[in-house]
Scaffold this motif. Structure first.
Motif, PDB file in Angstrom:
ATOM      1  N   VAL A   1       0.712  -1.376   0.114  1.00 38.34           N
ATOM      2  CA  VAL A   1      -0.149   0.021  -0.149  1.00 38.34           C
ATOM      3  C   VAL A   1       0.927   1.348   0.016  1.00 38.34           C
ATOM      4  N   GLY A   2       0.115   2.229  -0.279  1.00 39.34           N
ATOM      5  CA  GLY A   2       0.781   3.461  -0.098  1.00 39.34           C
ATOM      6  C   GLY A   2       0.224   4.841   0.358  1.00 39.34           C
ATOM      7  N   ILE A   3       0.794   5.680   1.018  1.00 37.55           N
ATOM      8  CA  ILE A   3       0.063   6.870   1.644  1.00 37.55           C
ATOM      9  C   ILE A   3       0.915   8.226   0.940  1.00 37.55           C
ATOM     10  N   GLY A   4      -0.164   9.038   0.609  1.00 35.12           N
ATOM     11  CA  GLY A   4       0.684  10.166  -0.161  1.00 35.12           C
ATOM     12  C   GLY A   4       0.468  11.550   0.705  1.00 35.12           C
ATOM     13  N   CYS A   5      -0.270  12.398   0.005  1.00 33.54           N
ATOM     14  CA  CYS A   5       0.138  13.846   0.918  1.00 33.54           C
ATOM     15  C   CYS A   5      -1.107  13.949   1.947  1.00 33.54           C
ATOM     16  N   ILE A   6      -2.234  13.185   1.780  1.00 31.64           N
ATOM     17  CA  ILE A   6      -3.487  13.399   2.417  1.00 31.64           C
ATOM     18  C   ILE A   6      -3.666  12.194   3.539  1.00 31.64           C
ATOM     19  N   VAL A   7      -3.749  12.468   4.773  1.00 33.04           N
ATOM     20  CA  VAL A   7      -4.145  11.427   5.763  1.00 33.04           C
ATOM     21  C   VAL A   7      -5.618  11.718   6.293  1.00 33.04           C
ATOM     22  N   ASP A   8      -6.163  12.736   6.160  1.00 35.61           N
ATOM     23  CA  ASP A   8      -7.617  12.943   6.449  1.00 35.61           C
ATOM     24  C   ASP A   8      -8.077  14.170   5.743  1.00 35.61           C
ATOM     25  N   SER A   9      -9.587  14.547   5.978  1.00 31.34           N
ATOM     26  CA  SER A   9     -10.197  15.391   5.513  1.00 31.34           C
ATOM     27  C   SER A   9     -11.471  15.363   6.082  1.00 31.34           C
ATOM     28  N   CYS A  10     -12.443  16.518   5.983  1.00 30.08           N
ATOM     29  CA  CYS A  10     -13.873  16.624   6.630  1.00 30.08           C
ATOM     30  C   CYS A  10     -14.695  15.537   6.213  1.00 30.08           C
ATOM     31  N   LYS A  11     -14.729  14.898   5.083  1.00 28.29           N
ATOM     32  CA  LYS A  11     -15.223  13.750   4.422  1.00 28.29           C
ATOM     33  C   LYS A  11     -16.664  14.098   4.081  1.00 28.29           C
ATOM     34  N   HIS A  12     -17.023  15.420   4.264  1.00 28.28           N
ATOM     35  CA  HIS A  12     -18.652  15.912   3.873  1.00 28.28           C
ATOM     36  C   HIS A  12     -18.646  16.994   3.030  1.00 28.28           C
ATOM     37  N   CYS A  13     -17.922  17.648   2.720  1.00 28.23           N
ATOM     38  CA  CYS A  13     -17.835  18.659   1.893  1.00 28.23           C
ATOM     39  C   CYS A  13     -17.991  18.482   0.360  1.00 28.23           C
ATOM     40  N   GLU A  14     -18.274  19.526  -0.349  1.00 29.57           N
ATOM     41  CA  GLU A  14     -18.332  19.162  -1.979  1.00 29.57           C
ATOM     42  C   GLU A  14     -17.338  18.508  -2.553  1.00 29.57           C
ATOM     43  N   GLU A  15     -16.088  19.080  -2.072  1.00 28.12           N
ATOM     44  CA  GLU A  15     -14.847  18.404  -2.531  1.00 28.12           C
ATOM     45  C   GLU A  15     -14.592  17.026  -2.123  1.00 28.12           C
ATOM     46  N   CYS A  16     -14.823  16.654  -0.824  1.00 24.36           N
ATOM     47  CA  CYS A  16     -14.687  15.338  -0.559  1.00 24.36           C
ATOM     48  C   CYS A  16     -15.826  14.374  -1.275  1.00 24.36           C
ATOM     49  N   ASP A  17     -16.877  15.045  -1.359  1.00 25.27           N
ATOM     50  CA  ASP A  17     -17.807  14.147  -1.954  1.00 25.27           C
ATOM     51  C   ASP A  17     -17.565  13.610  -3.319  1.00 25.27           C
ATOM     52  N   VAL A  18     -16.764  14.442  -4.194  1.00 25.48           N
ATOM     53  CA  VAL A  18     -16.340  14.042  -5.442  1.00 25.48           C
ATOM     54  C   VAL A  18     -15.086  13.607  -5.530  1.00 25.48           C
ATOM     55  N   GLY A  19     -14.630  13.365  -4.357  1.00 23.99           N
ATOM     56  CA  GLY A  19     -13.293  12.449  -4.368  1.00 23.99           C
ATOM     57  C   GLY A  19     -12.106  13.800  -4.587  1.00 23.99           C
ATOM     58  N   LEU A  20     -12.181  14.874  -4.360  1.00 27.87           N
ATOM     59  CA  LEU A  20     -11.023  15.939  -4.650  1.00 27.87           C
ATOM     60  C   LEU A  20     -10.832  16.523  -3.121  1.00 27.87           C
ATOM     61  N   GLU A  21     -10.362  15.529  -2.268  1.00 30.26           N
ATOM     62  CA  GLU A  21      -9.988  15.695  -0.852  1.00 30.26           C
ATOM     63  C   GLU A  21      -8.952  16.645  -0.908  1.00 30.26           C
ATOM     64  N   ASN A  22      -8.075  16.945  -1.763  1.00 28.19           N
ATOM     65  CA  ASN A  22      -6.953  17.815  -1.750  1.00 28.19           C
ATOM     66  C   ASN A  22      -7.120  19.095  -1.904  1.00 28.19           C
ATOM     67  N   TYR A  23      -8.493  19.479  -2.279  1.00 27.30           N
ATOM     68  CA  TYR A  23      -9.208  20.794  -2.173  1.00 27.30           C
ATOM     69  C   TYR A  23     -10.045  21.183  -1.176  1.00 27.30           C
ATOM     70  N   CYS A  24     -10.346  20.154  -0.077  1.00 31.07           N
ATOM     71  CA  CYS A  24     -11.131  20.352   1.006  1.00 31.07           C
ATOM     72  C   CYS A  24     -10.297  21.321   1.943  1.00 31.07           C
ATOM     73  N   ASP A  25     -11.126  22.224   2.730  1.00 34.06           N
ATOM     74  CA  ASP A  25     -10.686  23.249   3.361  1.00 34.06           C
ATOM     75  C   ASP A  25     -10.191  22.529   4.639  1.00 34.06           C
ATOM     76  N   GLY A  26     -10.582  21.081   4.987  1.00 38.04           N
ATOM     77  CA  GLY A  26     -10.226  20.590   6.321  1.00 38.04           C
ATOM     78  C   GLY A  26      -9.287  19.420   5.860  1.00 38.04           C
ATOM     79  N   MET A  27      -8.529  19.687   4.697  1.00 40.42           N
ATOM     80  CA  MET A  27      -7.674  18.407   4.340  1.00 40.42           C
ATOM     81  C   MET A  27      -6.574  18.367   5.383  1.00 40.42           C
TER      82      MET A  27
END
Length: 348
Positions: free
Chosen positions: A84-110
């Motif tokens: 497995v791998g881990i990149g630059c993200i280990v968490d996000s808010c999981k419920h904003c518009e960005e997280c809903d479409v798999g763009l956790e990198n642009y989540c304000d809570g990333m």
């Protein structure tokens, strides 16, 4: 759980061995024994306090590959022994518009893999220059490359996705002319990926000596950007330019190479701002200057699968943990082809 790591206690101090704590594996967590971790230029900026907000001790590293050691009770997609791998993200808010479409990198809570706020001790994340890491299953990525390529896969988790995402977003492929500015850790991946996507790839470098290296990476042409005649020959011809340079420089010289409706995507993060481009160069051909930052979790998995299918890995130099400080100095001089990767077994 206490594990060995490498980090710095201050921006003007070298990295050194230290012990850090990892949280107990929770229901949705995956515990990973880290085999290798890539060395990104961002690591150097952050650990040396060149970017604001560094918290110390700082343990960098967000290009992580290894094996699953344990999983939480609710984890079903991973099991011990998986690569497995881990990149630059280990968490996000999981419920904003960005997280809903798999763009956790642009989540304000990333939450980034290091130096971001977390409930875990010491109150901010600690990265991959360490023996183990514990991450929520949502942010764990599956590695499908052969195990013998694992070290060279590590930089894909940052350098790979940072160039793959804009290439995909702006439609690199057959019939498209794509420029890659800079032939370093990011740029060499951009050349490989654009070539595999079927684009006509032109590499831009300030060094005459890199022509052959660019060709071997997959570039169809190489332009020395200080050569005015070579630059002029490509005027108004590019659909897309990916600019990987992490230092302030003249953007207009590349903007003028874009055709009508062409885009230059900036992925390098300079410590000082670029000079403002000439607006007339933009409006007269409806050109765009855009930015792109890593990629979301689904796209990062897509990138890894694409690279596995096409046999793409990073060109690396494997180092021991005790060579990290030396590698930073060499990286500043451009003395690496093209990414350092730490063998984390040397942390023992």
């Amino acid at each position: 759980m206490t594990v060995k790591a490498y980090g710095a206690y201050a921006g003007d101090k070298p990295l050194e061995p230290l012990n850090i704590d990892r949280r107990t594996t929770q229901a949705h967590d995956v515990q990973i024994d880290i085999a290798y971790c890539g060395v990104c230029h961002s690591d150097l900026h952050q650990v040396r306090g060149e970017w604001a907000g560094t918290q110390f001790p700082c343990v960098p590293g967000h290009e992580i590959v290894g094996r699953v050691a344990a999983v939480g009770s609710h984890v079903s997609d991973f099991r011990p022994g998986d690569l497995v791998g881990i990149g630059c993200i280990v968490d996000s808010c999981k419920h904003c518009e960005e997280c809903d479409v798999g763009l956790e990198n642009y989540c304000d809570g990333m939450t980034g893999t290091y130096n971001f706020p977390t409930a875990d001790a010491p109150g901010y994340t600690l990265g991959g220059y360490s023996q183990q890491i514990v991450v929520h299953e949502r942010y764990v990525l599956r590695i499908r490359h052969p195990e013998e390529q694992l070290a060279a896969v590590a930089p894909l988790l940052c350098a790979g996705i940072t160039t793959y995402s804009p290439l995909r977003h702006w439609g690199a492929g057959p019939g498209k002319k794509v420029g890659i500015v800079g032939i370093g850790g990011l740029g060499h991946m951009g050349i490989k990926l654009a070539h595999a996507m079927g684009a006509h790839v032109v590499a831009f470098t300030t060094s005459e000596s890199k022509r052959e290296a660019a060709r071997l990476l997959g570039a169809d042409e190489t332009v020395v950007s200080h050569n005015a005649e070579e630059m002029k020959a490509h005027a108004k011809s590019f659909d897309l330019i990916i600019n990987t340079v992490a230092a302030a420089h003249d953007l207009d010289m590349f903007v003028t190479l874009l055709k009508r409706d062409g885009t230059m995507a900036l992925v390098g993060a300079p410590s000082s701002p670029h000079a403002s481009p000439n607006v007339m160069n933009l409006i007269t051909k409806r050109r765009s200057i855009a930015g792109s930052m890593i990629g979301g979790i689904p796209e990062t998995q897509q990138m890894l699968d694409f690279c596995a299918e096409h046999g793409i890995v990073s060109d690396i130099e494997l180092i021991g943990a005790d060579q990290i400080n030396e590698s930073y100095e060499r990286m500043l001089k451009g003395d690496v082809k093209y990414r350092f990767v730490i063998d984390n077994s040397t942390l023992n």
